[in-house]
Design a protein around this motif. Structure first.
Motif, PDB file in Angstrom:
ATOM      1  N   SER A  37       0.801  -0.664   0.484  1.00 17.82           N
ATOM      2  CA  SER A  37      -0.437  -0.366  -0.348  1.00 17.82           C
ATOM      3  C   SER A  37       1.064   1.022   0.264  1.00 17.82           C
ATOM      4  CB  SER A  37      -0.537  -0.465   1.152  1.00 17.82           C
ATOM      5  OG  SER A  37      -1.805  -1.151   1.226  1.00 17.82           O
ATOM      6  N   VAL A  38       1.882   1.196   1.145  1.00 19.04           N
ATOM      7  CA  VAL A  38       2.552   2.440   1.215  1.00 19.04           C
ATOM      8  C   VAL A  38       3.243   3.027  -0.854  1.00 19.04           C
ATOM      9  CG1 VAL A  38       4.548   3.859   2.282  1.00 19.04           C
ATOM     10  CG2 VAL A  38       2.946   2.358   3.332  1.00 19.04           C
ATOM     11  N   VAL A  39       4.097   1.500  -0.762  1.00 17.34           N
ATOM     12  CA  VAL A  39       4.999   1.721  -2.339  1.00 17.34           C
ATOM     13  C   VAL A  39       4.426   1.797  -3.084  1.00 17.34           C
ATOM     14  CG1 VAL A  39       6.026   0.837  -4.088  1.00 17.34           C
ATOM     15  CG2 VAL A  39       6.968  -0.433  -1.272  1.00 17.34           C
ATOM     16  N   ALA A  40       2.940   1.275  -3.318  1.00 15.56           N
ATOM     17  CA  ALA A  40       1.655   2.080  -4.706  1.00 15.56           C
ATOM     18  C   ALA A  40       0.970   3.381  -4.286  1.00 15.56           C
ATOM     19  CB  ALA A  40       0.752   1.016  -4.700  1.00 15.56           C
ATOM     20  N   GLU A  41       1.065   4.097  -2.725  1.00 10.04           N
ATOM     21  CA  GLU A  41       0.639   5.152  -2.819  1.00 10.04           C
ATOM     22  C   GLU A  41       1.263   6.120  -3.360  1.00 10.04           C
ATOM     23  OE1 GLU A  41      -1.469   8.340  -2.831  1.00 10.04           O
ATOM     24  OE2 GLU A  41      -1.757   6.598  -2.473  1.00 10.04           O
ATOM     25  N   LEU A  42       3.253   6.360  -2.462  1.00 10.42           N
ATOM     26  CA  LEU A  42       3.566   6.621  -3.487  1.00 10.42           C
ATOM     27  C   LEU A  42       4.709   6.774  -4.166  1.00 10.42           C
ATOM     28  CD1 LEU A  42       6.001   6.546  -0.193  1.00 10.42           C
ATOM     29  CD2 LEU A  42       4.650   8.694  -0.290  1.00 10.42           C
ATOM     30  N   SER A  43       4.570   5.517  -5.046  1.00 13.70           N
ATOM     31  CA  SER A  43       4.601   5.546  -6.449  1.00 13.70           C
ATOM     32  C   SER A  43       4.331   6.350  -7.401  1.00 13.70           C
ATOM     33  CB  SER A  43       4.595   3.758  -7.054  1.00 13.70           C
ATOM     34  OG  SER A  43       3.060   3.381  -7.250  1.00 13.70           O
ATOM     35  N   GLU A  44       2.983   6.728  -6.955  1.00 11.93           N
ATOM     36  CA  GLU A  44       1.962   7.911  -7.319  1.00 11.93           C
ATOM     37  C   GLU A  44       2.683   9.496  -7.786  1.00 11.93           C
ATOM     38  OE1 GLU A  44       0.019   7.275 -10.334  1.00 11.93           O
ATOM     39  OE2 GLU A  44       0.295   5.380  -9.977  1.00 11.93           O
ATOM     40  N   ASP A  45       3.895   9.314  -6.507  1.00 14.44           N
ATOM     41  CA  ASP A  45       4.289  10.968  -6.582  1.00 14.44           C
ATOM     42  C   ASP A  45       5.618  11.169  -7.141  1.00 14.44           C
ATOM     43  OD1 ASP A  45       5.063  13.299  -5.503  1.00 14.44           O
ATOM     44  OD2 ASP A  45       5.200  12.837  -3.323  1.00 14.44           O
ATOM     45  N   SER A  46       5.544  11.989  -7.855  1.00  6.13           N
ATOM     46  CA  SER A  46       6.947  12.151  -9.074  1.00  6.13           C
ATOM     47  C   SER A  46       7.810  12.783  -8.447  1.00  6.13           C
ATOM     48  CB  SER A  46       6.470  12.804 -10.250  1.00  6.13           C
ATOM     49  OG  SER A  46       5.794  14.108  -9.364  1.00  6.13           O
ATOM     50  N   GLN A  47       7.598  13.464  -7.091  1.00  8.68           N
ATOM     51  CA  GLN A  47       8.532  13.656  -6.352  1.00  8.68           C
ATOM     52  C   GLN A  47       9.426  12.793  -5.239  1.00  8.68           C
ATOM     53  OE1 GLN A  47      10.109  16.719  -6.532  1.00  8.68           O
ATOM     54  NE2 GLN A  47       8.694  16.840  -8.934  1.00  8.68           N
ATOM     55  N   ALA A  48       8.724  11.723  -5.190  1.00  5.77           N
ATOM     56  CA  ALA A  48       9.402  10.088  -4.676  1.00  5.77           C
ATOM     57  C   ALA A  48      10.037   9.798  -4.938  1.00  5.77           C
ATOM     58  CB  ALA A  48       8.595  10.050  -4.346  1.00  5.77           C
ATOM     59  N   GLY A  49      11.932   9.474  -5.224  1.00  8.72           N
ATOM     60  CA  GLY A  49      12.431   8.516  -5.608  1.00  8.72           C
ATOM     61  C   GLY A  49      12.490   7.867  -4.584  1.00  8.72           C
ATOM     62  N   PRO A  50      12.919   6.245  -5.395  1.00 13.61           N
ATOM     63  CA  PRO A  50      13.095   4.932  -4.397  1.00 13.61           C
ATOM     64  C   PRO A  50      14.257   5.325  -3.235  1.00 13.61           C
ATOM     65  CG  PRO A  50      13.792   4.783  -6.735  1.00 13.61           C
ATOM     66  CD  PRO A  50      13.689   6.187  -6.524  1.00 13.61           C
ATOM     67  N   SER A  51      14.174   6.173  -2.963  1.00 13.13           N
ATOM     68  CA  SER A  51      15.356   6.386  -1.325  1.00 13.13           C
ATOM     69  C   SER A  51      13.787   6.964  -0.483  1.00 13.13           C
ATOM     70  CB  SER A  51      16.510   7.773  -1.155  1.00 13.13           C
ATOM     71  OG  SER A  51      16.170   8.890  -2.160  1.00 13.13           O
ATOM     72  N   GLU A  52      13.356   7.475  -1.453  1.00 16.31           N
ATOM     73  CA  GLU A  52      12.371   8.702  -0.417  1.00 16.31           C
ATOM     74  C   GLU A  52      10.814   7.371  -0.314  1.00 16.31           C
ATOM     75  OE1 GLU A  52      13.980  11.860  -2.621  1.00 16.31           O
ATOM     76  OE2 GLU A  52      13.381   9.573  -3.145  1.00 16.31           O
ATOM     77  N   ILE A  53      10.843   6.847  -0.357  1.00 16.27           N
ATOM     78  CA  ILE A  53       9.871   4.768  -0.313  1.00 16.27           C
ATOM     79  C   ILE A  53      10.525   4.652   0.038  1.00 16.27           C
ATOM     80  CG2 ILE A  53       8.282   3.964  -1.803  1.00 16.27           C
ATOM     81  CD1 ILE A  53       9.290   5.347  -4.540  1.00 16.27           C
ATOM     82  N   PHE A  54      11.581   4.165  -0.027  1.00 16.70           N
ATOM     83  CA  PHE A  54      12.339   3.766   0.746  1.00 16.70           C
ATOM     84  C   PHE A  54      12.712   3.341   2.372  1.00 16.70           C
ATOM     85  CE2 PHE A  54      15.866   1.895   3.202  1.00 16.70           C
ATOM     86  CZ  PHE A  54      16.442   0.714   2.903  1.00 16.70           C
ATOM     87  N   PHE A  55      12.401   4.834   2.664  1.00 16.66           N
ATOM     88  CA  PHE A  55      12.388   5.861   4.376  1.00 16.66           C
ATOM     89  C   PHE A  55      11.104   5.592   4.802  1.00 16.66           C
ATOM     90  CE2 PHE A  55      16.460   7.110   2.740  1.00 16.66           C
ATOM     91  CZ  PHE A  55      17.696   5.766   4.453  1.00 16.66           C
TER      92      PHE A  55
END
Length: 161
Positions: free
Chosen positions: A23-41
């Motif tokens: 859920s968190v990965v799916a939601e944040l993957s839609e944010d163009s400003q969120a890269g893998p490091s931001e999603i990771f943390f």
């Protein structure tokens, strides 16, 4: 805690952790400003918060059934019972780390993180089917229902955004 009850609690924590991670990965993957490091943390921080909430809730529930306070050893045991929730994040976090390190593209790392969570849910469907001695068709149904739950999260992400 009995062995069967302990296994149930660990499984509950693991499945819940996988669903929450997807859920968190799916939601944040839609944010163009969120890269893998931001999603990771974000995944790590979200999971720590939910893990602590589960530990706290379980400790409160145990404490309400008795007059004396919990010992540190009992709190540690509760922490351990809920730890599978955190372990569930490891494969998706590894996928995000690969993208963060540039080994795979950002999109590939994010998609792999979600796919690993869905595959884990498919695996739980298979385990349920085997333990329930389901027929071949029953096994397919069990696997499908569990996998569809993960896919539904991704589909909701697409619909909402």
């Amino acid at each position: 805690m009995s062995t069967a009850r302990g296994r149930q609690m660990r499984t509950l924590a693991m499945v819940y952790g996988q669903i929450l991670t997807i859920s968190v990965v799916a939601e944040l993957s839609e944010d163009s400003q969120a890269g893998p490091s931001e999603i990771f943390f974000s995944v790590v921080l979200t999971m720590v918060v939910f893990w602590l909430a589960h530990v706290y809730a379980e400790a409160v529930a145990v404490r309400l059934d008795r007059p004396e306070p919990l010992t540190w050893r009992e709190v540690q045991a509760i922490m351990g019972e809920e730890w599978p929730m955190m372990r569930a994040t490891i494969p998706p976090l590894l996928a995000l780390a690969l993208a963060w390190a540039g080994v795979v593209s950002e999109r590939s790392g994010i998609n792999l993180a979600m796919a690993l969570g869905i595959v884990a849910l498919l695996g739980w469907g298979w385990v349920i089917a085997r333990r329930s001695n389901l027929s071949g068709l029953g096994t397919v149904g069990s696997v499908a229902v569990n996998g569809l739950f993960g896919l539904a999260i991704v589909a909701l992400k697409i619909i909402v955004h």
